[in-house]
Design a protein around this motif. Structure first.
Motif, PDB file in Angstrom:
ATOM      1  N   SER A  24      -9.052  -5.763   0.912  1.00  0.00           N
ATOM      2  CA  SER A  24      -8.713  -4.582   0.264  1.00  0.00           C
ATOM      3  C   SER A  24      -7.362  -4.067   0.893  1.00  0.00           C
ATOM      4  N   ALA A  74      -0.419   7.725   0.616  1.00  0.00           N
ATOM      5  CA  ALA A  74      -1.236   8.662   0.049  1.00  0.00           C
ATOM      6  C   ALA A  74      -2.774   8.005  -0.210  1.00  0.00           C
ATOM      7  N   GLU A  75      -2.805   6.855  -0.605  1.00  0.00           N
ATOM      8  CA  GLU A  75      -4.177   6.058  -0.871  1.00  0.00           C
ATOM      9  C   GLU A  75      -4.456   5.308   0.601  1.00  0.00           C
ATOM     10  N   PHE A  76      -3.817   5.434   1.593  1.00  0.00           N
ATOM     11  CA  PHE A  76      -4.371   4.544   2.727  1.00  0.00           C
ATOM     12  C   PHE A  76      -5.799   5.240   3.464  1.00  0.00           C
ATOM     13  N   ASP A  77      -6.878   4.507   3.616  1.00  0.00           N
ATOM     14  CA  ASP A  77      -8.023   4.965   4.069  1.00  0.00           C
ATOM     15  C   ASP A  77      -7.880   4.543   5.557  1.00  0.00           C
ATOM     16  N   SER A 114       5.278   6.372   6.412  1.00  0.00           N
ATOM     17  CA  SER A 114       5.515   5.727   5.175  1.00  0.00           C
ATOM     18  C   SER A 114       6.508   4.751   5.572  1.00  0.00           C
ATOM     19  N   LEU A 171       0.993  -1.179  -0.058  1.00  0.00           N
ATOM     20  CA  LEU A 171       0.006  -0.084   0.016  1.00  0.00           C
ATOM     21  C   LEU A 171       0.853   1.294   0.212  1.00  0.00           C
ATOM     22  N   ASP A 172       0.297   2.286  -0.417  1.00  0.00           N
ATOM     23  CA  ASP A 172       0.862   3.640  -0.407  1.00  0.00           C
ATOM     24  C   ASP A 172       0.240   4.596   0.649  1.00  0.00           C
ATOM     25  N   SER A 219       6.120   1.731   2.852  1.00  0.00           N
ATOM     26  CA  SER A 219       4.754   1.224   2.301  1.00  0.00           C
ATOM     27  C   SER A 219       3.883   1.808   3.145  1.00  0.00           C
TER      28      SER A 219
END
Length: 210
Positions: free
Chosen positions: A132, A61-64, A90, A58-59, A92
């Motif tokens: 997900s 910036a996209e982690f929910d 950060s 995962l990144d 990963s």
């Protein structure tokens, strides 16, 4: 007809609310966390379990974060309010957080609950709510590691002296000027000494030739 009166000016915007007072509660001991409900007038530490989870695919910036809390609470069968001090960094994606006892437990885990939560988090057989998020690694932190999570950051380095180091650049031309001036004075002194010497030796040389 008489002109219409000007419209009334709009009222000024409301003042912003005063800032919240800083938290003056003392630090909690290892293995416990400040109760999220604590405030300046009521400080209490409650038992907690600290965990670090790493999601290599995962990144940040996209982690929910909201989806993560919902999935974690659903999988462990706890309330989202029992997940606190969550930090996403950060590498990963690295998530650290603490799990708190149920609000009705008086700030202490019931017998075996903390061990059960730790076991569930450090195994890879969690339910489909994690699909997900992909693969992950989970580690239960020791009380000392948990204490380091809330330790105050180191004091910032002192600012550099004013001028940004330009003082040394200004010193070089000044030294060069002093040296050049000294050389010029020495040269003038030698010149006048030479002229004075010639004036003394000039008549004697003429008398010898006569």
């Amino acid at each position: 007809p008489s002109p219409s009166p000007p419209p009334n000016p709009s009222p000024p915007p409301p003042s912003p609310p005063p800032p919240s007072p800083p938290n003056t509660c003392p630090d909690c001991s290892a293995g416990s966390t400040l109760d999220p409900k604590s405030n300046e007038g009521s400080c209490s530490c409650i038992e907690s379990v600290a965990v670090r989870m790493t999601f290599p695919n995962l990144d940040v910036a996209e982690f929910d974060t909201d989806a993560f809390i919902a999935a974690l609470a659903a999988d462990l069968g706890i309330s989202p309010d029992q997940i606190a001090n969550l930090v996403v960094s950060s590498g990963s994606v690295i998530v650290t957080f603490v799990l708190l006892p149920d609000q009705t437990s008086g700030g202490i885990f019931a017998a075996g609950v903390a061990e059960s939560l730790t076991t569930n988090l450090t195994t890879t057989n969690m339910t489909s709510v994690w699909e997900s998020f992909g693969s992950y690694e989970s580690t239960a932190l020791t009380p000392a590691q948990q204490l380091a999570l809330v330790a105050p950051p180191p004091s910032p380095s002192p600012p550099p002296p004013s001028g940004g180091g330009s003082g040394s650049d200004d010193t070089i031309p000044m030294i060069v000027g002093i040296v050049c001036g000294a050389v010029a004075l020495i040269a003038v002194g030698i010149f006048f000494w030479w002229r004075r010497l010639n004036r003394r030796t000039g008549p004697k040389s003429a008398a010898v030739e006569a």
